[in-house]
Design a protein around this motif. Structure first.
Motif, PDB file in Angstrom:
ATOM      1  N   MET A 132      -3.876  -3.183  -3.469  1.00 43.55           N
ATOM      2  CA  MET A 132      -4.315  -3.822  -4.698  1.00 43.55           C
ATOM      3  C   MET A 132      -3.098  -4.225  -5.513  1.00 43.55           C
ATOM      4  N   PRO A 133      -3.255  -5.280  -6.339  1.00 42.25           N
ATOM      5  CA  PRO A 133      -2.159  -5.680  -7.224  1.00 42.25           C
ATOM      6  C   PRO A 133      -1.838  -4.552  -8.205  1.00 42.25           C
ATOM      7  N   GLY A 134      -0.564  -4.327  -8.461  1.00 36.48           N
ATOM      8  CA  GLY A 134      -0.181  -3.283  -9.413  1.00 36.48           C
ATOM      9  C   GLY A 134       0.642  -2.193  -8.755  1.00 36.48           C
ATOM     10  N   ILE A 135       0.459  -0.978  -9.214  1.00 38.27           N
ATOM     11  CA  ILE A 135       1.315   0.130  -8.766  1.00 38.27           C
ATOM     12  C   ILE A 135       1.065   0.531  -7.316  1.00 38.27           C
ATOM     13  N   GLY A 136      -0.042   0.075  -6.746  1.00 41.15           N
ATOM     14  CA  GLY A 136      -0.324   0.388  -5.343  1.00 41.15           C
ATOM     15  C   GLY A 136      -1.407   1.448  -5.223  1.00 41.15           C
ATOM     16  N   GLY A 137      -2.188   1.320  -4.160  1.00 43.31           N
ATOM     17  CA  GLY A 137      -3.338   2.199  -3.963  1.00 43.31           C
ATOM     18  C   GLY A 137      -2.997   3.671  -3.845  1.00 43.31           C
ATOM     19  N   LEU A 138      -1.869   3.968  -3.209  1.00 40.09           N
ATOM     20  CA  LEU A 138      -1.501   5.373  -3.028  1.00 40.09           C
ATOM     21  C   LEU A 138      -1.230   6.034  -4.383  1.00 40.09           C
ATOM     22  N   ALA A 139      -0.547   5.300  -5.248  1.00 35.83           N
ATOM     23  CA  ALA A 139      -0.276   5.815  -6.598  1.00 35.83           C
ATOM     24  C   ALA A 139      -1.576   6.010  -7.376  1.00 35.83           C
ATOM     25  N   VAL A 140      -2.504   5.073  -7.210  1.00 40.77           N
ATOM     26  CA  VAL A 140      -3.814   5.181  -7.871  1.00 40.77           C
ATOM     27  C   VAL A 140      -4.536   6.432  -7.381  1.00 40.77           C
ATOM     28  N   LEU A 141      -4.524   6.624  -6.075  1.00 36.77           N
ATOM     29  CA  LEU A 141      -5.166   7.787  -5.470  1.00 36.77           C
ATOM     30  C   LEU A 141      -4.608   9.088  -6.061  1.00 36.77           C
ATOM     31  N   LYS A 142      -3.295   9.196  -6.096  1.00 34.93           N
ATOM     32  CA  LYS A 142      -2.654  10.407  -6.628  1.00 34.93           C
ATOM     33  C   LYS A 142      -3.000  10.620  -8.096  1.00 34.93           C
ATOM     34  N   GLU A 143      -2.992   9.531  -8.836  1.00 37.39           N
ATOM     35  CA  GLU A 143      -3.266   9.590 -10.269  1.00 37.39           C
ATOM     36  C   GLU A 143      -4.711  10.043 -10.532  1.00 37.39           C
ATOM     37  N   ILE A 144      -5.655   9.471  -9.775  1.00 33.40           N
ATOM     38  CA  ILE A 144      -7.066   9.844  -9.947  1.00 33.40           C
ATOM     39  C   ILE A 144      -7.256  11.327  -9.619  1.00 33.40           C
ATOM     40  N   ARG A 145      -6.615  11.765  -8.547  1.00 37.82           N
ATOM     41  CA  ARG A 145      -6.738  13.170  -8.150  1.00 37.82           C
ATOM     42  C   ARG A 145      -6.092  14.114  -9.172  1.00 37.82           C
ATOM     43  N   ALA A 146      -5.037  13.638  -9.829  1.00 38.54           N
ATOM     44  CA  ALA A 146      -4.304  14.499 -10.749  1.00 38.54           C
ATOM     45  C   ALA A 146      -4.923  14.531 -12.145  1.00 38.54           C
ATOM     46  N   HIS A 147      -5.233  13.373 -12.689  1.00 36.73           N
ATOM     47  CA  HIS A 147      -5.686  13.317 -14.089  1.00 36.73           C
ATOM     48  C   HIS A 147      -6.867  12.390 -14.250  1.00 36.73           C
ATOM     49  N   SER A 148      -8.040  12.782 -13.897  1.00 35.70           N
ATOM     50  CA  SER A 148      -9.200  11.945 -14.210  1.00 35.70           C
ATOM     51  C   SER A 148     -10.444  12.789 -14.032  1.00 35.70           C
ATOM     52  N   PRO A 149     -11.561  12.312 -14.556  1.00 33.26           N
ATOM     53  CA  PRO A 149     -12.818  13.040 -14.331  1.00 33.26           C
ATOM     54  C   PRO A 149     -13.261  12.981 -12.873  1.00 33.26           C
ATOM     55  N   ASN A 150     -12.519  12.212 -12.049  1.00 39.03           N
ATOM     56  CA  ASN A 150     -12.897  12.030 -10.635  1.00 39.03           C
ATOM     57  C   ASN A 150     -12.023  12.822  -9.675  1.00 39.03           C
ATOM     58  N   THR A 151     -11.518  13.958 -10.126  1.00 37.94           N
ATOM     59  CA  THR A 151     -10.626  14.737  -9.261  1.00 37.94           C
ATOM     60  C   THR A 151     -11.317  15.158  -7.968  1.00 37.94           C
ATOM     61  N   THR A 152     -12.639  15.342  -8.009  1.00 35.41           N
ATOM     62  CA  THR A 152     -13.345  15.774  -6.792  1.00 35.41           C
ATOM     63  C   THR A 152     -14.233  14.684  -6.187  1.00 35.41           C
ATOM     64  N   THR A 153     -14.214  13.510  -6.782  1.00 36.82           N
ATOM     65  CA  THR A 153     -15.029  12.406  -6.261  1.00 36.82           C
ATOM     66  C   THR A 153     -14.522  11.983  -4.883  1.00 36.82           C
ATOM     67  N   PRO A 154     -15.432  11.776  -3.915  1.00 37.87           N
ATOM     68  CA  PRO A 154     -14.974  11.273  -2.616  1.00 37.87           C
ATOM     69  C   PRO A 154     -14.268   9.927  -2.787  1.00 37.87           C
ATOM     70  N   ILE A 155     -13.094   9.803  -2.205  1.00 39.64           N
ATOM     71  CA  ILE A 155     -12.365   8.538  -2.264  1.00 39.64           C
ATOM     72  C   ILE A 155     -12.150   8.035  -0.843  1.00 39.64           C
ATOM     73  N   ILE A 156     -12.741   6.872  -0.553  1.00 43.60           N
ATOM     74  CA  ILE A 156     -12.612   6.271   0.767  1.00 43.60           C
ATOM     75  C   ILE A 156     -11.566   5.166   0.681  1.00 43.60           C
ATOM     76  N   VAL A 157     -10.484   5.338   1.404  1.00 39.98           N
ATOM     77  CA  VAL A 157      -9.419   4.344   1.400  1.00 39.98           C
ATOM     78  C   VAL A 157      -9.731   3.293   2.465  1.00 39.98           C
ATOM     79  N   VAL A 158      -9.689   2.020   2.070  1.00 40.43           N
ATOM     80  CA  VAL A 158      -9.830   0.939   3.051  1.00 40.43           C
ATOM     81  C   VAL A 158      -8.543   0.130   3.033  1.00 40.43           C
ATOM     82  N   THR A 159      -8.046  -0.193   4.208  1.00 38.14           N
ATOM     83  CA  THR A 159      -6.750  -0.865   4.253  1.00 38.14           C
ATOM     84  C   THR A 159      -6.530  -1.589   5.566  1.00 38.14           C
ATOM     85  N   VAL A 160      -5.642  -2.574   5.540  1.00 39.98           N
ATOM     86  CA  VAL A 160      -5.241  -3.236   6.784  1.00 39.98           C
ATOM     87  C   VAL A 160      -4.122  -2.449   7.453  1.00 39.98           C
TER      88      VAL A 160
END
Length: 121
Positions: free
Chosen positions: A46-74
């Motif tokens: 995705m445009p911006g800081i990158g999906g991996l950074a988003v993933l780490k950020e969501i897991r670290a500081h968000s109400p979605n720390t336990t939400t299933p996250i499905i990564v889709v990528t080429v």
């Protein structure tokens, strides 16, 4: 890109779930900081800081720390997959994604989460 719209169509048609779209990493983080979702489908490129950074950020500081996250990528290399899984991804799907595979994956994650919630209470 077209994949995003395809993902939305698959999820809303096959699973009847409501889909919220983020166009950039920053937007994704904003949405994840405000709302708890049943499942998050995250594109690494995705445009911006990158999906991996988003993933780490969501897991670290968000109400979605336990939400299933499905990564889709080429990106199909083992190293990237490993990074995502250790950063907290629930599943890693490589594009092009088959309709059935994505629908099944999202469904399994949502059901798994409901089961976990029932066991806890």
């Amino acid at each position: 890109g077209p994949t995003r719209l395809l993902v939305v169509r698959i999820l809303s048609q096959e699973l009847g779930v409501r889909v919220v779209l983020a166009g950039t990493c920053e937007q994704a983080l904003l949405l994840a900081s405000e709302t708890v979702y049943d499942v998050i489908v995250l594109d690494l490129l995705m445009p911006g800081i990158g999906g991996l950074a988003v993933l780490k950020e969501i897991r670290a500081h968000s109400p979605n720390t336990t939400t299933p996250i499905i990564v889709v990528t080429v990106v199909s290399d083992a190293k990237t997959r490993e990074q995502c899984m250790s950063a907290g991804a629930s599943e890693y799907l490589v594009k092009p994604i088959e309709r059935a595979a994505l629908a099944a994956s999202v469904k399994a994650q949502i059901e798994g989460r409901k089961r976990a919630a029932r066991t806890k209470s």
